[in-house]
Write a protein that holds these residues in place. Structure first.
Motif, PDB file in Angstrom:
ATOM      1  N   UNK A  52       0.836  -1.218   0.000  1.00  0.00           N
ATOM      2  CA  UNK A  52       0.000   0.000   0.000  1.00  0.00           C
ATOM      3  C   UNK A  52       0.863   1.256   0.000  1.00  0.00           C
ATOM      4  N   UNK A  53       1.923   1.265   0.805  1.00  0.00           N
ATOM      5  CA  UNK A  53       2.836   2.422   0.847  1.00  0.00           C
ATOM      6  C   UNK A  53       3.487   2.642  -0.512  1.00  0.00           C
ATOM      7  N   UNK A  54       3.950   1.550  -1.131  1.00  0.00           N
ATOM      8  CA  UNK A  54       4.593   1.668  -2.440  1.00  0.00           C
ATOM      9  C   UNK A  54       3.588   2.169  -3.474  1.00  0.00           C
ATOM     10  N   UNK A  55       2.401   1.616  -3.479  1.00  0.00           N
ATOM     11  CA  UNK A  55       1.385   2.025  -4.461  1.00  0.00           C
ATOM     12  C   UNK A  55       0.927   3.472  -4.257  1.00  0.00           C
ATOM     13  N   UNK A  71       3.360  -3.014  -8.694  1.00  0.00           N
ATOM     14  CA  UNK A  71       4.086  -4.036  -7.931  1.00  0.00           C
ATOM     15  C   UNK A  71       3.083  -5.110  -7.519  1.00  0.00           C
ATOM     16  N   UNK A  72       3.530  -6.341  -7.517  1.00  0.00           N
ATOM     17  CA  UNK A  72       2.714  -7.454  -7.027  1.00  0.00           C
ATOM     18  C   UNK A  72       3.635  -8.388  -6.244  1.00  0.00           C
ATOM     19  N   UNK A  73       3.211  -8.810  -5.088  1.00  0.00           N
ATOM     20  CA  UNK A  73       4.004  -9.750  -4.294  1.00  0.00           C
ATOM     21  C   UNK A  73       3.169 -10.254  -3.131  1.00  0.00           C
ATOM     22  N   UNK A  74       3.584 -11.396  -2.616  1.00  0.00           N
ATOM     23  CA  UNK A  74       3.067 -11.882  -1.346  1.00  0.00           C
ATOM     24  C   UNK A  74       4.268 -12.346  -0.537  1.00  0.00           C
ATOM     25  N   UNK A  75       4.031 -12.591   0.700  1.00  0.00           N
ATOM     26  CA  UNK A  75       5.084 -13.120   1.568  1.00  0.00           C
ATOM     27  C   UNK A  75       5.605 -14.455   1.021  1.00  0.00           C
ATOM     28  N   UNK A 108       9.691  -4.208 -10.226  1.00  0.00           N
ATOM     29  CA  UNK A 108      10.504  -3.463 -11.180  1.00  0.00           C
ATOM     30  C   UNK A 108      11.557  -2.574 -10.504  1.00  0.00           C
ATOM     31  N   UNK A 109      12.548  -2.189 -11.272  1.00  0.00           N
ATOM     32  CA  UNK A 109      13.555  -1.236 -10.788  1.00  0.00           C
ATOM     33  C   UNK A 109      12.896   0.128 -10.586  1.00  0.00           C
ATOM     34  N   UNK A 110      12.043   0.514 -11.513  1.00  0.00           N
ATOM     35  CA  UNK A 110      11.225   1.716 -11.397  1.00  0.00           C
ATOM     36  C   UNK A 110       9.766   1.280 -11.411  1.00  0.00           C
ATOM     37  N   UNK A 111       8.968   1.742 -10.480  1.00  0.00           N
ATOM     38  CA  UNK A 111       7.596   1.261 -10.346  1.00  0.00           C
ATOM     39  C   UNK A 111       6.595   1.968 -11.266  1.00  0.00           C
ATOM     40  N   UNK A 112       6.972   3.117 -11.798  1.00  0.00           N
ATOM     41  CA  UNK A 112       6.047   3.896 -12.629  1.00  0.00           C
ATOM     42  C   UNK A 112       6.576   4.055 -14.046  1.00  0.00           C
ATOM     43  N   UNK A 113       5.674   4.299 -14.970  1.00  0.00           N
ATOM     44  CA  UNK A 113       6.043   4.559 -16.360  1.00  0.00           C
ATOM     45  C   UNK A 113       6.902   5.824 -16.416  1.00  0.00           C
ATOM     46  N   UNK A 114       8.141   5.720 -16.937  1.00  0.00           N
ATOM     47  CA  UNK A 114       9.053   6.865 -16.912  1.00  0.00           C
ATOM     48  C   UNK A 114       8.892   7.827 -18.089  1.00  0.00           C
ATOM     49  N   UNK A 115       8.185   7.430 -19.135  1.00  0.00           N
ATOM     50  CA  UNK A 115       8.036   8.276 -20.309  1.00  0.00           C
ATOM     51  C   UNK A 115       8.690   7.647 -21.526  1.00  0.00           C
TER      52      UNK A 115
END
Length: 188
Positions: free
Chosen positions: A6-9, A26-30, A81-88
């Protein structure tokens, strides 16, 4: 893990530098067993909010030998990902991933994951972050066994990289079948 995701998103660190604004993917589980570490989401993924839901993702799933249901189960595959958002957009392909994301968030994500059996490094940006920076992508992929059992480097599956695949037929002929065997072994 859910609080961290949630913090990352909700992250807005790069807000002023992103042409379409922040939309961290981002997607992950423990319990995620395989982690896909790539560069950054493209424009199509930014718009849909679904990681790898584009032509690159179709090719990646083909290389991994998995269907959509298996791929999109975060217990099987985490997306980091290394970068979580679309960089352009760049001249060819997209701009490099923002440099802030991986140092800001990756360690916290690794701490939360207990069951990772393989980290798949996708493309040169991820390879330069996690593997030897003195080797070009082709050398990293050719020498993938040097990084096992922790990492498995791959080229980026983008249609833009079709020329790399044409110049390096050994990858799909020899490496992909071994990768598919490893994925099947982990997920069985």
């Amino acid at each position: 893990m859910e609080d961290l995701l949630c913090k990352i998103r909700d992250c807005k660190v790069c807000e002023d530098h992103l042409p379409l604004g922040p939309r961290p993917i981002i997607e992950a589980t423990k319990n995620s067993r395989i982690v896909l570490i790539s560069q950054a989401p493209g424009r199509v993924v930014h718009q849909s909010g679904v990681a790898w839901k584009d032509q690159s993702g179709k090719k990646l799933r083909e290389w991994l030998g998995v269907d959509d249901e298996t791929f999109y189960n975060p217990e099987n595959f985490a997306i980091l990902p290394i970068g979580f958002c679309y960089p352009g957009k760049a001249k060819t392909g997209d701009l490099p991933p923002r440099k802030e994301c991986a140092p800001l968030w990756h360690e916290d994500v690794w701490v939360e994951m207990d069951e990772v059996e393989l980290k798949i490094i996708i493309g040169s940006y991820a390879g330069n972050y996690y593997l030897r920076k003195d080797l070009k992508l082709t050398e990293q992929v050719k020498n993938y066994t040097d990084y096992l059992p922790e990492f498995w480097p791959l080229p980026h599956p983008s249609p833009v990289n079709r020329f790399w695949r044409m110049k390096n037929p050994w990858f799909e002929e020899n490496v992909v079948p071994k990768l598919q065997d490893k994925i099947a072994e982990i997920l069985s």
